[in-house]
Design a protein around this motif. Structure first.
Motif, mmCIF file in Angstrom:
data_model
loop_
_atom_site.group_PDB
_atom_site.id
_atom_site.type_symbol
_atom_site.label_atom_id
_atom_site.label_comp_id
_atom_site.label_asym_id
_atom_site.label_seq_id
_atom_site.Cartn_x
_atom_site.Cartn_y
_atom_site.Cartn_z
ATOM 1 N N LYS A 57 72.108 87.153 14.156
ATOM 2 C CA LYS A 57 72.944 88.178 13.534
ATOM 3 C C LYS A 57 74.118 88.567 14.439
ATOM 4 O O LYS A 57 75.270 88.682 13.988
ATOM 5 C CB LYS A 57 72.095 89.397 13.210
ATOM 6 C CG LYS A 57 72.846 90.490 12.477
ATOM 7 C CD LYS A 57 71.891 91.651 12.146
ATOM 8 C CE LYS A 57 72.628 92.763 11.425
ATOM 9 N NZ LYS A 57 71.725 93.910 11.116
ATOM 10 N N GLU A 58 73.783 88.755 15.716
ATOM 11 C CA GLU A 58 74.841 89.092 16.672
ATOM 12 C C GLU A 58 75.835 87.942 16.815
ATOM 13 O O GLU A 58 77.049 88.168 16.938
ATOM 14 C CB GLU A 58 74.227 89.428 18.030
ATOM 15 C CG GLU A 58 73.434 90.733 18.027
ATOM 16 C CD GLU A 58 72.842 91.034 19.395
ATOM 17 O OE1 GLU A 58 73.028 90.188 20.308
ATOM 18 O OE2 GLU A 58 72.228 92.106 19.554
ATOM 19 N N ALA A 61 77.992 88.000 13.816
ATOM 20 C CA ALA A 61 78.962 89.099 13.943
ATOM 21 C C ALA A 61 80.057 88.743 14.942
ATOM 22 O O ALA A 61 81.249 89.015 14.726
ATOM 23 C CB ALA A 61 78.244 90.387 14.351
ATOM 24 N N HIS A 64 82.285 86.245 13.403
ATOM 25 C CA HIS A 64 83.138 86.907 12.418
ATOM 26 C C HIS A 64 84.270 87.673 13.110
ATOM 27 O O HIS A 64 85.455 87.589 12.695
ATOM 28 C CB HIS A 64 82.296 87.853 11.559
ATOM 29 C CG HIS A 64 83.108 88.621 10.552
ATOM 30 N ND1 HIS A 64 83.673 88.035 9.437
ATOM 31 C CD2 HIS A 64 83.456 89.954 10.512
ATOM 32 C CE1 HIS A 64 84.337 88.946 8.751
ATOM 33 N NE2 HIS A 64 84.215 90.117 9.385
ATOM 34 N N LYS A 65 83.869 88.407 14.167
ATOM 35 C CA LYS A 65 84.892 89.141 14.918
ATOM 36 C C LYS A 65 85.888 88.182 15.563
ATOM 37 O O LYS A 65 87.092 88.444 15.589
ATOM 38 C CB LYS A 65 84.232 90.012 15.987
ATOM 39 C CG LYS A 65 83.462 91.194 15.421
ATOM 40 C CD LYS A 65 82.866 92.027 16.541
ATOM 41 C CE LYS A 65 82.097 93.229 15.993
ATOM 42 N NZ LYS A 65 81.496 94.041 17.096
#
Length: 287
Positions: A57-58, A61, A64-65
């Motif tokens: 998940k991290e 993220a 994505h960032k």
């Protein structure tokens, strides 16, 4: 072979007791340890799976960032590049306009300087020509010529009519001092009598006259009274011709300074010779 059932029974009982003892004191703790170990392994696997999911998940993220950052960076870079290109084009346009304006000003300055120089040369030539003409006519003037001018002036004075005669008559009536008659030479008594008689016949009154000389008059004579002036001289021809030439020179200078401007045509003036018998009629004017 005989079977000892007692022994068989004792061995079976011993085996059952052994199995019960193994189950009671060996298998059960081992199974409990195995179950505990399995549970611990399952818990560790579950924890590892949870951590893996959290890490994934991290990671998602972060990716994505990172993708968003790359997108924003690309957008900012494109915007900065576009603004830099626009600013560069604006500066180039301003520099080009400034260069064109400077070149236009320099061309206008050169054209203006050339036009001013040509106009100055024309005016100087014009002044020299008319100065020479005046000097030549002044040198050629004589007393006999002045007498002819007086006779012509008297004749023109008698022929006055209309508004010019009316205005000059009113000026003579309003005069508190004698009218002044100027000429280039000192008029003899006979010529003075001619002028005085012409005034009396023209305006039907005795008019006091004071005679004076004016070297500026070139073969001419003039009469002034109460701000009104009437006269005739060769200088009038020269002044008229000089004015026409000056207007022509000015129109020529304007056409050279501004090619697109359409100067008004200078009024046509017909110069007449000093010796021409068709001299202009004297006109009254405010001095």
């Amino acid at each position: 072979m005989l079977i000892d059932w007692f022994t068989v029974g004792a061995q079976a009982l011993n085996f059952i007791i052994l199995v019960w003892l193994l189950k009671r004191f060996l298998y059960k703790p081992i199974l409990g340890a195995v179950d505990a170990r399995e549970k611990r392994i399952a818990a560790e696997l579950a924890d590892a799976a949870s951590r893996k999911a959290e890490a994934q998940k991290e990671r998602d993220a972060y990716e994505h960032k990172n993708a968003e950052f790359d997108r924003q960076r690309a957008a900012l870079l494109a915007k900065a590049t576009q603004e830099a290109d626009a600013e560069r084009q604006r500066l180039l346009d301003e520099a080009r306009k400034a260069a064109d304006a400077l070149a236009a000003k320099r061309r206008e300055a050169l054209q203006s300087d050339a036009a001013n120089l040509n106009q100055a040369i024309r005016r100087r030539a014009e002044q020299e020509v008319f100065a020479i003409a005046r000097q030549a006519l002044a040198d050629l003037a004589s007393t006999s010529l002045e007498e002819c001018m007086v006779d012509l002036f008297a004749r023109r004075l008698r022929l006055m009519d209309g508004k010019a005669k009316l205005d000059f008559g009113e000026a003579l009536k309003a005069a508190t001092e004698p009218v002044v008659v100027r000429s280039a030479f000192d008029l003899p008594e006979a010529q003075r009598s001619v002028v005085t008689k012409a005034l009396k016949e023209t305006f039907a009154a005795d008019i006091p006259v004071r005679f004076a000389t004016s070297p500026d008059l070139v073969s001419g004579i003039e009469l002034t009274a109460s701000g009104q002036k009437i006269g005739w001289s060769i200088a009038d021809y020269l002044a008229s011709l000089e004015q026409g030439v000056g207007e022509l020179v000015q129109a020529k200078g304007q056409s050279e300074a501004g090619p697109k401007a359409e100067p008004e045509p200078a009024p046509k003036r017909k110069a007449k010779s000093a010796s021409s018998p068709k001299a202009p009629k004297p006109k009254a004017a405010h001095s």
